[in-house]
Each structure stands twice: as structure tokens, then as C-alpha cells.
Design a protein around this motif. Structure first.
Motif, PDB file in Angstrom:
ATOM      1  N   LEU A  74      35.426   8.400  21.316  1.00  0.00           N
ATOM      2  CA  LEU A  74      36.775   7.861  21.526  1.00  0.00           C
ATOM      3  C   LEU A  74      37.650   8.852  22.284  1.00  0.00           C
ATOM      4  CD1 LEU A  74      37.643   6.041  18.162  1.00  0.00           C
ATOM      5  CD2 LEU A  74      36.821   5.064  20.307  1.00  0.00           C
ATOM      6  N   GLY A  75      37.501  10.135  21.978  1.00  0.00           N
ATOM      7  CA  GLY A  75      38.261  11.143  22.716  1.00  0.00           C
ATOM      8  C   GLY A  75      37.878  11.191  24.181  1.00  0.00           C
ATOM      9  N   LEU A  76      36.586  11.035  24.455  1.00  0.00           N
ATOM     10  CA  LEU A  76      36.128  11.018  25.846  1.00  0.00           C
ATOM     11  C   LEU A  76      36.699   9.814  26.582  1.00  0.00           C
ATOM     12  CD1 LEU A  76      34.318  12.201  28.057  1.00  0.00           C
ATOM     13  CD2 LEU A  76      32.432  10.849  27.139  1.00  0.00           C
ATOM     14  N   ILE A  77      36.653   8.647  25.947  1.00  0.00           N
ATOM     15  CA  ILE A  77      37.191   7.433  26.573  1.00  0.00           C
ATOM     16  C   ILE A  77      38.690   7.579  26.822  1.00  0.00           C
ATOM     17  CG2 ILE A  77      37.635   4.972  26.229  1.00  0.00           C
ATOM     18  CD1 ILE A  77      35.024   4.862  24.624  1.00  0.00           C
ATOM     19  N   THR A  78      39.406   8.077  25.818  1.00  0.00           N
ATOM     20  CA  THR A  78      40.853   8.255  25.953  1.00  0.00           C
ATOM     21  C   THR A  78      41.180   9.221  27.083  1.00  0.00           C
ATOM     22  OG1 THR A  78      41.141   7.853  23.582  1.00  0.00           O
ATOM     23  CG2 THR A  78      42.949   8.927  24.744  1.00  0.00           C
ATOM     24  N   GLY A  79      40.419  10.314  27.162  1.00  0.00           N
ATOM     25  CA  GLY A  79      40.667  11.292  28.224  1.00  0.00           C
ATOM     26  C   GLY A  79      40.416  10.727  29.605  1.00  0.00           C
ATOM     27  N   LEU A  80      39.353   9.935  29.747  1.00  0.00           N
ATOM     28  CA  LEU A  80      39.050   9.337  31.057  1.00  0.00           C
ATOM     29  C   LEU A  80      40.121   8.319  31.457  1.00  0.00           C
ATOM     30  CD1 LEU A  80      35.178   8.868  30.739  1.00  0.00           C
ATOM     31  CD2 LEU A  80      36.404  10.542  32.152  1.00  0.00           C
ATOM     32  N   ILE A  81      40.616   7.565  30.479  1.00  0.00           N
ATOM     33  CA  ILE A  81      41.694   6.621  30.781  1.00  0.00           C
ATOM     34  C   ILE A  81      42.944   7.375  31.227  1.00  0.00           C
ATOM     35  CG2 ILE A  81      43.273   4.920  29.783  1.00  0.00           C
ATOM     36  CD1 ILE A  81      40.987   3.994  27.996  1.00  0.00           C
ATOM     37  N   SER A  82      43.257   8.472  30.530  1.00  0.00           N
ATOM     38  CA  SER A  82      44.424   9.269  30.907  1.00  0.00           C
ATOM     39  C   SER A  82      44.268   9.838  32.319  1.00  0.00           C
ATOM     40  CB  SER A  82      44.634  10.401  29.903  1.00  0.00           C
ATOM     41  OG  SER A  82      44.911   9.887  28.617  1.00  0.00           O
ATOM     42  N   LEU A  83      43.065  10.263  32.662  1.00  0.00           N
ATOM     43  CA  LEU A  83      42.814  10.750  34.020  1.00  0.00           C
ATOM     44  C   LEU A  83      43.002   9.639  35.052  1.00  0.00           C
ATOM     45  CD1 LEU A  83      39.698  13.081  33.603  1.00  0.00           C
ATOM     46  CD2 LEU A  83      41.981  13.751  34.375  1.00  0.00           C
ATOM     47  N   ALA A  84      42.539   8.436  34.725  1.00  0.00           N
ATOM     48  CA  ALA A  84      42.705   7.307  35.644  1.00  0.00           C
ATOM     49  C   ALA A  84      44.184   6.983  35.834  1.00  0.00           C
ATOM     50  CB  ALA A  84      41.953   6.089  35.112  1.00  0.00           C
ATOM     51  N   ILE A  85      44.959   7.030  34.749  1.00  0.00           N
ATOM     52  CA  ILE A  85      46.402   6.792  34.849  1.00  0.00           C
ATOM     53  C   ILE A  85      47.046   7.851  35.734  1.00  0.00           C
ATOM     54  CG2 ILE A  85      48.577   6.819  33.558  1.00  0.00           C
ATOM     55  CD1 ILE A  85      47.022   5.615  31.201  1.00  0.00           C
ATOM     56  N   ALA A  86      46.688   9.117  35.499  1.00  0.00           N
ATOM     57  CA  ALA A  86      47.276  10.204  36.285  1.00  0.00           C
ATOM     58  C   ALA A  86      46.918  10.091  37.761  1.00  0.00           C
ATOM     59  CB  ALA A  86      46.818  11.551  35.733  1.00  0.00           C
ATOM     60  N   ALA A  87      45.665   9.715  38.048  1.00  0.00           N
ATOM     61  CA  ALA A  87      45.257   9.548  39.446  1.00  0.00           C
ATOM     62  C   ALA A  87      46.012   8.405  40.098  1.00  0.00           C
ATOM     63  CB  ALA A  87      43.752   9.309  39.510  1.00  0.00           C
ATOM     64  N   SER A  88      46.231   7.321  39.350  1.00  0.00           N
ATOM     65  CA  SER A  88      46.958   6.183  39.885  1.00  0.00           C
ATOM     66  C   SER A  88      48.411   6.535  40.162  1.00  0.00           C
ATOM     67  CB  SER A  88      46.875   5.011  38.905  1.00  0.00           C
ATOM     68  OG  SER A  88      47.527   3.868  39.416  1.00  0.00           O
ATOM     69  N   VAL A  89      49.026   7.258  39.217  1.00  0.00           N
ATOM     70  CA  VAL A  89      50.422   7.677  39.406  1.00  0.00           C
ATOM     71  C   VAL A  89      50.524   8.649  40.576  1.00  0.00           C
ATOM     72  CG1 VAL A  89      52.321   8.961  38.344  1.00  0.00           C
ATOM     73  CG2 VAL A  89      51.094   7.244  37.023  1.00  0.00           C
ATOM     74  N   ARG A  90      49.558   9.548  40.678  1.00  0.00           N
ATOM     75  CA  ARG A  90      49.545  10.497  41.792  1.00  0.00           C
ATOM     76  C   ARG A  90      49.437   9.764  43.124  1.00  0.00           C
ATOM     77  NH1 ARG A  90      50.731  14.620  45.044  1.00  0.00           N
ATOM     78  NH2 ARG A  90      48.971  15.225  46.328  1.00  0.00           N
ATOM     79  N   GLN A  91      48.541   8.790  43.208  1.00  0.00           N
ATOM     80  CA  GLN A  91      48.365   8.025  44.446  1.00  0.00           C
ATOM     81  C   GLN A  91      49.618   7.230  44.770  1.00  0.00           C
ATOM     82  OE1 GLN A  91      47.895   4.403  44.590  1.00  0.00           O
ATOM     83  NE2 GLN A  91      47.790   4.490  46.834  1.00  0.00           N
ATOM     84  N   ARG A  92      50.275   6.725  43.732  1.00  0.00           N
ATOM     85  CA  ARG A  92      51.435   5.870  43.914  1.00  0.00           C
ATOM     86  C   ARG A  92      52.671   6.639  44.301  1.00  0.00           C
ATOM     87  NH1 ARG A  92      52.861   1.395  45.724  1.00  0.00           N
ATOM     88  NH2 ARG A  92      54.862   0.645  44.975  1.00  0.00           N
ATOM     89  N   MET A  93      52.901   7.770  43.632  1.00  0.00           N
ATOM     90  CA  MET A  93      54.169   8.485  43.777  1.00  0.00           C
ATOM     91  C   MET A  93      54.039   9.800  44.530  1.00  0.00           C
ATOM     92  SD  MET A  93      55.535   7.703  39.921  1.00  0.00           S
ATOM     93  CE  MET A  93      55.480   5.993  39.318  1.00  0.00           C
ATOM     94  N   GLY A  94      52.814  10.124  44.953  1.00  0.00           N
ATOM     95  CA  GLY A  94      52.597  11.356  45.693  1.00  0.00           C
ATOM     96  C   GLY A  94      53.427  11.496  46.953  1.00  0.00           C
ATOM     97  N   PRO A  95      53.569  10.429  47.774  1.00  0.00           N
ATOM     98  CA  PRO A  95      54.361  10.579  48.989  1.00  0.00           C
ATOM     99  C   PRO A  95      55.813  10.950  48.718  1.00  0.00           C
ATOM    100  CG  PRO A  95      52.974   8.637  49.131  1.00  0.00           C
ATOM    101  CD  PRO A  95      52.856   9.135  47.732  1.00  0.00           C
TER     102      PRO A  95
END
Length: 244
Positions: A74-95
Motif C-alpha cells: 500500500l505504501g508503494l502504491i500510495t507513493g507512486l500515485i503521489s509521484l504521478a500527481i507531482a509529475a502532472s502538476v509539474r507538467q501543468r504548472m511548470g511554464p
């Protein structure tokens, strides 16, 4: 003139994210926030509570060998989801916010790495517990040093990990506020709640008891933000302006 026209061409071929993509991306982030929150709450306040109660991990890890494995998965799944969220936010708001969005992604990545170290310690508890149960209570004293060592290692990683997590959540709400994809009062509340969480974790790091009431605001506001994004997505009007 050629240079100016070339520059204009470069700008013109950087379109804003389509409305449907903004809506979908925001909803996926909201869904990820809700799933990671639910799994994290279940792991931290149910499964790990079971692991460290009624004799502690020296008894429970050996008697319930699957319990540690479930916590780690569960910790691994939660961490991967958090990474996906962070990557999405980075892609979205990076500019618009390149430094802060990069810092947010780095903090989430650091938290993921720290959680995997903690999971390694949890997995080490299982064979120690099995050996402890095999020799019986008469040899309990010989395991006391190992008990203190593993427990100290787990707490020594767990609480700094939660502090890094609180800081990353603070940055997330700051990014969402600056991008105007959630209401400003909700974003402010999220930043205050994350600050409260960090304060009570800092208390533990300096040898004081955790004030669990200070965790409650974030436990309310984080899923509320997830529900908002799940329904609204990233607001089309504001999100289109991010790419200009």
C-alpha cells in the motif's frame, strides 16, 4: 525582422492545453489525491496501529506475516500515485512556476525514497519477530536491543518522511492557489493545515508528544480538495492563461 518573425512563430506554436485535457487532467489529480489519502489513512491508522499494538511488532509481525507485506504494498502504491500527481502538476504548472513546481516534484520524490527505506525496516521486523516467537518469552531479554534498534530506525525515518510530506502538500496548495484552479479560501486552508501538520511532526522530532488534533485539518481539507478537482478539474479559463 527574420529573428522577430521566428520568435513569434515559436510562441504561436505553444498552444494552451485543450479544455477537455485540462478537465481530465484535473480530475485525474483529484482522483489520485482521494485514493492516496484513503490508502494512507488505512495504512497509518489501521494497519500500522495493529502492527505496533498488543505486544508490538515483535509479536504482531510474526503472528501476522501478511500484515507487513500489505503495509509495504500500500505504501508503494500510495507513493507512486503521489509521484504521478507531482509529475502532472509539474507538467501543468511548470511554464508559470518552474522553480516551485520542480521543488514540489523533488520533495515528493524524496518522500517516496524515504518511505521505501522505512518499508525496508518494516520488512526486517518480520524475521526478527518470527525468531522472537520461536524462542519463547524466556529469551525476550536478548531481543530487547534489536527491538529498540528497529523501532528507533522506523521512527527515525517515519517522522522526517511525514515532515517532507507536509512540506510537499504545502507547496501543492500554494501551486493550486497561484494557478487559481481551486478557490483561494480552500487553498489558504490547505496551506494552514499543512503548516499545522508540520508543527506537530516537529514536536515529535524534538522529543515532545504529537498533538493529533493538529492533523485533523489536513485530514479534512486534503480530501475536500480532491473532491473539488474530481468534479471541476483544472478550471479551463484559468488553465488556458497559464500557457500564455
Amino acid at each position: 525582422m527574420i529573428q522577430n518573425s521566428a520568435a513569434n512563430e515559436v510562441i504561436s506554436v505553444t498552444p494552451a492545453m485543450p479544455a477537455t485535457s485540462a478537465l481530465t487532467q484535473g480530475r485525474l489529480v483529484g482522483f489520485g489525491m482521494l485514493v492516496s489519502f484513503a490508502l494512507g489513512m488505512y495504512s497509518n491508522f489501521q494497519l500500522q496501529s495493529d502492527l505496533f499494538s498488543n505486544g508490538g511488532f515483535m509479536v504482531q509481525a510474526g503472528q501476522q506475516p501478511a500484515l507487513v507485506g500489505i503495509i509495504v504494498v500500500l505504501g508503494l502504491i500510495t507513493g507512486l500515485i503521489s509521484l504521478a500527481i507531482a509529475a502532472s502538476v509539474r507538467q501543468r504548472m511548470g511554464p508559470q512556476m518552474p522553480v516551485l513546481s520542480r521543488c514540489y516534484l523533488l520533495l515528493v520524490t524524496a518522500g517516496f525514497a524515504m518511505s521505501q527505506v522505512e518499508h525496508t525496516v518494516l520488512l526486517a521486523m518480520r524475521p526478527v519477530s518470527e525468531a522472537f516467537l520461536a524462542v519463547g518469552p524466556q529469551a525476550a531479554a536478548s531481543f530487547e536491543l534489536v527491538r529498540e534498534l528497529l523501532g528507533g530506525l522506523r521512527n527515525g525515518i517515519h517522522f522526517p518522511d511525514k515532515l517532507v510530506g507536509g512540506l510537499s502538500v504545502f507547496l501543492l496548495f500554494f501551486l493550486l492557489k497561484h494557478a487559481r484552479v481551486i478557490p483561494a479560501p480552500l487553498a489558504f486552508a490547505g496551506m494552514v493545515a499543512a503548516a499545522c501538520q508540520m508543527c506537530t511532526i516537529l514536536r515529535e522530532l524534538f522529543g515532545y508528544d504529537i498533538i493529533y488534533a493538529l492533523l485533523a485539518p489536513l485530514a479534512l481539507i486534503y480530501p475536500a480538495t480532491g473532491f473539488w478537482l474530481l468534479i471541476k478539474g483544472f478550471a479551463v479559463k484559468e488553465s488556458a492563461s497559464l500557457m500564455r
